[in-house]
Design an enzyme around this catalytic site. Sequence first.
Site, PDB file in Angstrom:
ATOM      1  N   GLY A   1       0.875  -1.178   0.000  1.00 35.19           N
ATOM      2  CA  GLY A   1       0.000   0.000   0.000  1.00 35.19           C
ATOM      3  C   GLY A   1       0.906   1.220   0.000  1.00 35.19           C
TER       4      GLY A   1
ATOM      5  CB  ALA B   1       7.789   0.081  -2.171  1.00 34.41           C
ATOM      6  CB  ALA B   2      11.358   2.459  -6.259  1.00 33.08           C
ATOM      7  N   GLY B   3       9.036   4.404  -5.526  1.00 34.35           N
ATOM      8  CA  GLY B   3       8.505   5.767  -5.535  1.00 34.35           C
ATOM      9  C   GLY B   3       8.054   6.203  -4.141  1.00 34.35           C
ATOM     10  CG  ASP B   4       5.089   3.889  -2.419  1.00 33.99           C
ATOM     11  OD1 ASP B   4       4.553   4.693  -3.206  1.00 33.99           O
ATOM     12  OD2 ASP B   4       4.816   2.677  -2.388  1.00 33.99           O
TER      13      ASP B   4
HETATM   14  P1  ATP Z   1       7.252   2.189  -8.291  1.00 37.39           P
HETATM   15  O1  ATP Z   1       7.954   1.128  -9.073  1.00 37.39           O
HETATM   16  O2  ATP Z   1       7.234   1.967  -6.815  1.00 37.39           O
HETATM   17  O3  ATP Z   1       5.884   2.511  -8.831  1.00 37.39           O
HETATM   18  P2  ATP Z   1       7.783   4.830  -9.156  1.00 37.39           P
HETATM   19  O4  ATP Z   1       7.450   4.540 -10.596  1.00 37.39           O
HETATM   20  O5  ATP Z   1       6.789   5.590  -8.379  1.00 37.39           O
HETATM   21  O6  ATP Z   1       8.168   3.486  -8.434  1.00 37.39           O
HETATM   22  P3  ATP Z   1      10.383   5.484  -9.999  1.00 37.39           P
HETATM   23  O7  ATP Z   1      10.571   6.734 -10.740  1.00 37.39           O
HETATM   24  O8  ATP Z   1      10.389   4.211 -10.785  1.00 37.39           O
HETATM   25  O9  ATP Z   1       9.116   5.643  -9.090  1.00 37.39           O
HETATM   26  O10 ATP Z   1      11.511   5.327  -8.896  1.00 37.39           O
HETATM   27  C1  ATP Z   1      11.719   6.268  -7.853  1.00 37.39           C
HETATM   28  C2  ATP Z   1      13.192   6.444  -7.652  1.00 37.39           C
HETATM   29  O11 ATP Z   1      13.786   5.153  -7.424  1.00 37.39           O
HETATM   30  C3  ATP Z   1      13.920   7.010  -8.863  1.00 37.39           C
HETATM   31  O12 ATP Z   1      13.848   8.425  -8.884  1.00 37.39           O
HETATM   32  C4  ATP Z   1      15.327   6.475  -8.651  1.00 37.39           C
HETATM   33  O13 ATP Z   1      16.046   7.281  -7.742  1.00 37.39           O
HETATM   34  C5  ATP Z   1      15.065   5.101  -7.998  1.00 37.39           C
HETATM   35  N1  ATP Z   1      15.081   4.042  -9.017  1.00 37.39           N
HETATM   36  C6  ATP Z   1      14.036   3.586  -9.745  1.00 37.39           C
HETATM   37  N2  ATP Z   1      14.426   2.632 -10.627  1.00 37.39           N
HETATM   38  C7  ATP Z   1      15.753   2.472 -10.442  1.00 37.39           C
HETATM   39  C8  ATP Z   1      16.754   1.647 -11.034  1.00 37.39           C
HETATM   40  N3  ATP Z   1      16.447   0.802 -12.014  1.00 37.39           N
HETATM   41  N4  ATP Z   1      18.034   1.762 -10.571  1.00 37.39           N
HETATM   42  C9  ATP Z   1      18.353   2.607  -9.566  1.00 37.39           C
HETATM   43  N5  ATP Z   1      17.466   3.427  -8.969  1.00 37.39           N
HETATM   44  C10 ATP Z   1      16.175   3.372  -9.405  1.00 37.39           C
HETATM   45  O1  RIB Z   2       3.790   1.687  -4.736  1.00 39.85           O
HETATM   46  C1  RIB Z   2       3.718   0.305  -4.492  1.00 39.85           C
HETATM   47  C2  RIB Z   2       2.400  -0.053  -3.878  1.00 39.85           C
HETATM   48  O2  RIB Z   2       1.364   0.252  -4.795  1.00 39.85           O
HETATM   49  C3  RIB Z   2       2.210  -1.524  -3.546  1.00 39.85           C
HETATM   50  O3  RIB Z   2       2.694  -1.886  -2.283  1.00 39.85           O
HETATM   51  C4  RIB Z   2       0.714  -1.734  -3.748  1.00 39.85           C
HETATM   52  O4  RIB Z   2       0.029  -2.051  -2.581  1.00 39.85           O
HETATM   53  C5  RIB Z   2       0.190  -0.446  -4.394  1.00 39.85           C
HETATM   54  O5  RIB Z   2      -0.448   0.358  -3.489  1.00 39.85           O
END
Ligand code: ATP
Ligand code: RIB
Length: 311
Positions: A41, A251-254
């Site tokens: 989440g 969760a990278a974005g979170d």
């Molecule tokens: P999610 O996959 O959780 O939806 P997101 O799409 O919201 O993520 P991203 O822009 O993909 O967010 O990633 C957020 C941050 O994570 C990026 O700004 C970067 O710093 C890091 N990141 C993402 N992908 C990579 C990667 N392949 N290698 C290294 N760092 C990464």
């Molecule tokens: O950003 C990643 C998250 O998006 C997951 O943990 C999933 O629950 C969705 O909310």
Amino acid sequence: MKKRVLVVSSANIDFVQRVKRMPDGGETVIEQNGYSYVPGGKGANSALAFARVGADTVFCTKMGKDDNAKKLKKLYEAEGIDTRFIGEDREEATGLASIIVEEDGQNRIIVYPGANNCLCENDVEEAFTCYPDGVFIQFEIPDEASVAAARFARENGIPFFVDAGPARADYPLEKLQGVEILSPNETECEILTGIKPDSVQNCLKAAIRLATVTEAKYVVLKLGRRGCFVYDGKYYNIIPAHKVSVADTTAAGDVFTAALSYAYMQKGDILEAARFATLAAAICVSREGASTSIPTLKEIKAFAKSIKEAK
Ligand code: ATP
Ligand code: RIB
């Protein structure tokens, strides 16, 4: 003194399958990789990230009256998160996300919001009695709740931070006026502005558009493996991502936006905060799962040190 952050957002349980390739329409594929249920989440991931980097974290969300809710709440409490403002809905189930992760770590996510959909303005108003130093909002809850959180923060002079995931073109962005940092990813940026942030020129155009609508102090575009684009209303900077072996970007974005917001709350330096967030997100993508991939402050510091020493 630790700064107190109020996270107003979602809690889900993630059903995760790792696949060699996505099935085509009408096709069934057999995958032997097993499956897992992982706490996730967007809101919970961000709350855990805040807690792990050292914030006094208060989480306002809504879950169902079920076993998933019990399991999730137990985890939040073990991590030191204040769960007083986690409401319970008796009709709806706790939110569930179906996540498919491909071999390169890319994910596809379908969310059933369940009880998250029941979070309302009154719940948010009550949570503000915790006297936060900062408020963190995402869009995986009803607009009524995210807009109310922004309004209460503005009225009380509390800085608020917005991670624009998941975005919808009809989200009332103009109601987030005065946001301190607005941080969408590439898809969210395109949905909200109609501009694909695939060049520096386009990142700048999109950031200006977002800053104009929301009067944001900073816009930070998350650009996946390309890093992030930081716009302060006049100048921009690009912070490249670290080169790591990617296991799962969930969760990278979170994690990025939570780490960014907290580091900014500590020192008020947006570029330093973006560098810190980039370190945190790099660790996150190198591990599997949502809550399971979120680093602690100690791990982020150790990673920063290892990069310095390798230079
Ligand atoms: P999610 O996959 O959780 O939806 P997101 O799409 O919201 O993520 P991203 O822009 O993909 O967010 O990633 C957020 C941050 O994570 C990026 O700004 C970067 O710093 C890091 N990141 C993402 N992908 C990579 C990667 N392949 N290698 C290294 N760092 C990464
Ligand atoms: O950003 C990643 C998250 O998006 C997951 O943990 C999933 O629950 C969705 O909310």
